[in-house]
Design an enzyme around this catalytic site. Structure first.
Site, PDB file in Angstrom:
ATOM      1  N   HIS A   9       0.910  -1.087   0.089  1.00 55.95           N
ATOM      2  CA  HIS A   9       0.311   0.167   0.256  1.00 55.95           C
ATOM      3  C   HIS A   9       0.954   1.431   0.428  1.00 55.95           C
ATOM      4  CE1 HIS A   9      -3.556   2.574   1.899  1.00 55.95           C
ATOM      5  NE2 HIS A   9      -3.347   2.994   1.062  1.00 55.95           N
ATOM      6  N   HIS A  51      -0.447  10.719  -2.410  1.00 53.93           N
ATOM      7  CA  HIS A  51      -2.102  10.243  -2.070  1.00 53.93           C
ATOM      8  C   HIS A  51      -3.009  11.478  -2.506  1.00 53.93           C
ATOM      9  CE1 HIS A  51      -4.736   9.499   0.961  1.00 53.93           C
ATOM     10  NE2 HIS A  51      -5.005   7.796   0.351  1.00 53.93           N
TER      11      HIS A  51
HETATM   12  O1  G3P Z   1      -6.561   1.157  -2.790  1.00 54.59           O
HETATM   13  C1  G3P Z   1      -6.819   0.502  -1.768  1.00 54.59           C
HETATM   14  C2  G3P Z   1      -6.311   2.583  -1.055  1.00 54.59           C
HETATM   15  O2  G3P Z   1      -5.170   2.704  -1.336  1.00 54.59           O
HETATM   16  C3  G3P Z   1      -7.532   3.282  -0.959  1.00 54.59           C
HETATM   17  O3  G3P Z   1      -7.680   4.039  -0.124  1.00 54.59           O
HETATM   18  O4  G3P Z   1      -7.269   6.305   0.887  1.00 54.59           O
HETATM   19  O5  G3P Z   1      -4.876   4.519   1.047  1.00 54.59           O
HETATM   20  O6  G3P Z   1      -5.531   5.611  -1.720  1.00 54.59           O
HETATM   21  P1  G3P Z   1      -6.133   4.608   0.125  1.00 54.59           P
HETATM   22 CA    CA Z   2      -5.211   4.215  -2.304  1.00 56.68          CA
END
Ligand code: G3P
Ligand code: CA
Length: 241
Positions: A9, A51
């Site tokens: 992630h 992000h």
């Molecule tokens: O794609 C999974 C996750 O990355 C979605 O949430 O806020 O971490 O981009 P976020």
């Molecule tokens: Ca993400």
């Protein structure tokens, strides 16, 4: 039954600054099944990996991503979330990532198109053009909380798998919806996942990939629910719990 996959992630972001090349390189070294990242557009129309819609949380600067050119954005230090691990790191361009990924055939990538808060005209097309330039078509899949971006990607990039991201409220009959629109995966939040919901997706031929799973108990619950993959900030929960 197939092994539950693990996706890094924002790169190996439990240890390295999120969405930086150092976090991606360490994710590749740790042999995650794929690397997840977030893409947006700069003022001069370049695809960048970050992000938030602003640079405030992750860099030493402030302001909207879309208010800076790529050259200006790259002057900031993107290690603010983990300042002690590496001295400095730049916000990567998506092209820089693609060039790096093209040199390692083991790297698979989940590109999350961040277009829910700001819709960036051309982001989907530009992202796919870079994927084509570096011949990564067989090693990427897209996801987005903006389901219209997914519909666009379905038209622009047929054949590239798509994941329907849903916020923590979840979605009943997700498998039925995904299969109707040609979305290959459902990406629910951890808290909304049930074994019944996973089974409904599988009944429709839709895979379930869950965000974000770090704790060992959650890892076990997802395995018991038979999800196909989890997004995690760490290689394995056992290693940090
Ligand atoms: O794609 C999974 C996750 O990355 C979605 O949430 O806020 O971490 O981009 P976020
Ligand atoms: Ca993400």
């Amino acid at each position: 039954m197939a092994r539950m996959k693990v996706y890094a992630h924002r790169g190996l972001s439990g240890i390295y600054p999120e969405n930086t090349m150092v976090a991606f390189a360490h994710a590749a070294e740790a042999k995650f099944d794929a690397i997840e990242m977030d893409v947006q557009l700069t003022r001069d129309g370049q695809v960048v990996i970050i992000h938030d819609e602003t640079i405030d949380r992750t860099t030493d600067g402030t302001g909207l991503v879309m208010s800076y050119s790529l050259a200006d954005l790259r002057r900031f230090n993107a290690t603010r979330v983990r300042p002690d691990v590496v001295g400095s790191a730049k916000i990567p361009s998506f092209e820089e990532y693609c060039e790096w990924a093209s040199s390692d055939p083991s790297v698979r990538t989940n590109i999350e198109v961040k277009s829910s808060v700001i819709f960036y005209p051309g982001l989907e097309e530009k992202t796919f053009a870079l994927i084509q330039k570096y011949h990564l078509e067989d090693r990427v899949f897209f996801s987005s909380f903006n389901h219209l971006s997914l519909v666009l990607l379905h038209q622009i990039a047929p054949g590239i798998p798509l994941g329907l991201l849903v916020e923590k409220h979840g979605l009943v009959h997700a498998g039925s919806l995904c299969s109707r629109f040609g979305f290959d995966y459902f990406h629910p939040a951890l808290s909304s996942v049930t074994a019944e919901g996973v089974a409904e997706c599988h009944d429709h031929g839709v895979g379930v990939q869950v965000w974000t799973v770090d704790a060992l108990a959650d890892w076990d619950r997802m395995a018991a629910a038979k999800v196909d993959a989890v997004f995690s900030n760490f290689p394995r929960p056992q290693e940090h719990s």
